[in-house]
Design a protein around this motif. Structure first.
Motif, mmCIF file in Angstrom:
data_model
loop_
_atom_site.group_PDB
_atom_site.id
_atom_site.type_symbol
_atom_site.label_atom_id
_atom_site.label_comp_id
_atom_site.label_asym_id
_atom_site.label_seq_id
_atom_site.Cartn_x
_atom_site.Cartn_y
_atom_site.Cartn_z
ATOM 1 N N LYS A 1 -29.695 -4.264 49.476
ATOM 2 C CA LYS A 1 -30.540 -5.056 48.579
ATOM 3 C C LYS A 1 -30.005 -4.975 47.143
ATOM 4 N N THR A 2 -29.608 -3.790 46.711
ATOM 5 C CA THR A 2 -29.051 -3.616 45.377
ATOM 6 C C THR A 2 -27.730 -4.360 45.249
ATOM 7 N N PHE A 3 -26.921 -4.323 46.285
ATOM 8 C CA PHE A 3 -25.643 -5.022 46.287
ATOM 9 C C PHE A 3 -25.861 -6.523 46.169
ATOM 10 N N ARG A 4 -26.792 -7.062 46.956
ATOM 11 C CA ARG A 4 -27.063 -8.504 46.912
ATOM 12 C C ARG A 4 -27.617 -8.914 45.555
ATOM 13 N N ARG A 5 -28.465 -8.083 44.989
ATOM 14 C CA ARG A 5 -29.023 -8.399 43.670
ATOM 15 C C ARG A 5 -27.909 -8.437 42.629
ATOM 16 N N GLY A 6 -26.978 -7.492 42.708
ATOM 17 C CA GLY A 6 -25.844 -7.480 41.780
ATOM 18 C C GLY A 6 -25.004 -8.730 41.914
ATOM 19 N N ARG A 7 -24.781 -9.166 43.143
ATOM 20 C CA ARG A 7 -24.014 -10.398 43.352
ATOM 21 C C ARG A 7 -24.774 -11.607 42.845
ATOM 22 N N ILE B 1 -26.908 -11.663 40.341
ATOM 23 C CA ILE B 1 -26.827 -11.634 38.880
ATOM 24 C C ILE B 1 -25.448 -12.091 38.420
ATOM 25 N N ALA B 2 -24.388 -11.666 39.115
ATOM 26 C CA ALA B 2 -23.032 -12.085 38.758
ATOM 27 C C ALA B 2 -22.889 -13.597 38.912
ATOM 28 N N PHE B 3 -23.456 -14.165 39.976
ATOM 29 C CA PHE B 3 -23.402 -15.607 40.180
ATOM 30 C C PHE B 3 -24.169 -16.331 39.082
ATOM 31 N N LEU B 4 -25.330 -15.813 38.729
ATOM 32 C CA LEU B 4 -26.134 -16.410 37.668
ATOM 33 C C LEU B 4 -25.370 -16.415 36.343
ATOM 34 N N GLU B 5 -24.699 -15.324 36.028
ATOM 35 C CA GLU B 5 -23.909 -15.257 34.800
ATOM 36 C C GLU B 5 -22.772 -16.271 34.821
ATOM 37 N N MET B 6 -22.157 -16.472 35.984
ATOM 38 C CA MET B 6 -21.082 -17.452 36.107
ATOM 39 C C MET B 6 -21.611 -18.872 35.867
ATOM 40 N N ILE B 7 -22.765 -19.182 36.429
ATOM 41 C CA ILE B 7 -23.374 -20.504 36.230
ATOM 42 C C ILE B 7 -23.746 -20.699 34.761
ATOM 43 N N GLN B 8 -24.258 -19.655 34.122
ATOM 44 C CA GLN B 8 -24.618 -19.761 32.710
ATOM 45 C C GLN B 8 -23.382 -19.977 31.841
ATOM 46 N N LEU B 9 -22.264 -19.378 32.199
ATOM 47 C CA LEU B 9 -21.019 -19.586 31.465
ATOM 48 C C LEU B 9 -20.562 -21.040 31.597
ATOM 49 N N LYS B 10 -20.658 -21.586 32.788
ATOM 50 C CA LYS B 10 -20.306 -22.992 32.986
ATOM 51 C C LYS B 10 -21.218 -23.895 32.169
ATOM 52 N N ARG B 11 -22.490 -23.535 32.103
ATOM 53 C CA ARG B 11 -23.445 -24.316 31.331
ATOM 54 C C ARG B 11 -23.098 -24.292 29.839
ATOM 55 N N MET B 12 -22.724 -23.107 29.344
ATOM 56 C CA MET B 12 -22.353 -23.002 27.923
ATOM 57 C C MET B 12 -21.113 -23.833 27.621
ATOM 58 N N THR B 13 -20.172 -23.879 28.545
ATOM 59 C CA THR B 13 -18.961 -24.672 28.363
ATOM 60 C C THR B 13 -19.306 -26.156 28.250
ATOM 61 N N ILE B 14 -20.172 -26.636 29.123
ATOM 62 C CA ILE B 14 -20.584 -28.041 29.073
ATOM 63 C C ILE B 14 -21.331 -28.324 27.784
ATOM 64 N N ASP C 1 -36.025 -13.519 42.424
ATOM 65 C CA ASP C 1 -36.925 -12.696 41.620
ATOM 66 C C ASP C 1 -36.184 -11.984 40.490
ATOM 67 N N LEU C 2 -35.332 -12.723 39.803
ATOM 68 C CA LEU C 2 -34.610 -12.168 38.667
ATOM 69 C C LEU C 2 -35.447 -12.391 37.422
ATOM 70 N N GLU C 3 -35.426 -11.432 36.531
ATOM 71 C CA GLU C 3 -36.186 -11.565 35.300
ATOM 72 C C GLU C 3 -35.414 -12.435 34.328
ATOM 73 N N GLU C 4 -36.152 -13.256 33.600
ATOM 74 C CA GLU C 4 -35.505 -14.105 32.615
ATOM 75 C C GLU C 4 -35.213 -13.295 31.360
ATOM 76 N N SER C 5 -33.996 -13.406 30.877
ATOM 77 C CA SER C 5 -33.636 -12.786 29.608
ATOM 78 C C SER C 5 -33.781 -13.830 28.511
ATOM 79 N N ASP C 6 -33.623 -13.422 27.272
ATOM 80 C CA ASP C 6 -33.707 -14.353 26.152
ATOM 81 C C ASP C 6 -32.656 -15.443 26.294
ATOM 82 N N GLU C 7 -31.479 -15.092 26.800
ATOM 83 C CA GLU C 7 -30.406 -16.074 26.950
ATOM 84 C C GLU C 7 -30.814 -17.170 27.922
#
Length: 109
Positions: A23-29, A31-44, A79-85
């Motif tokens: 469960k911890t491993f999947r959550r880490g993955r 979060i990593a995927f979410l960060e990747m999507i957010q990076l793509k969003r910032m680029t656009i 069920d990820l918590e939203e950060s300010d970003e």
């Protein structure tokens, strides 16, 4: 008898030492995927301000809206918590849409 049964089964803990579970491993993955999507969003989002992308602004805005939808659904699904970003991501997409207008309006005219 299976070999694992003789030794105490597959899920035996060695000396009381607990490892991080799947469960911890999947959550880490997730979060990593979410960060990747957010990076793509910032680029656009950065491309919206560049003059060479002026002709495709309606497409970029549509992509921002789609990414925001995916990000929000992903956060809820895992069920990820939203950060300010993440909150700023949603607000900046709305601001971009209001500043430039809805691409659907331009297509329908």
């Amino acid at each position: 008898m299976r070999p694992n049964e003789e030794r105490g089964g597959r899920h035996r803990h060695h000396g009381g030492h607990h490892t991080k579970g799947p469960k911890t491993f999947r959550r880490g993955r997730a979060i990593a995927f979410l960060e990747m999507i957010q990076l793509k969003r910032m680029t656009i989002k950065q491309q919206l301000d560049e003059p060479e992308f002026e002709t495709i602004k309606p497409i970029l805005i549509g992509e921002l809206k789609a990414l925001d939808m995916v990000i929000n659904e992903f956060i809820q699904l895992f069920d990820l918590e939203e950060s300010d970003e993440m909150v700023n991501t949603e607000n900046s997409s709305k601001e971009a849409s209001e500043m430039i207008g809805d691409p659907a309006d331009e297509i329908n005219q």
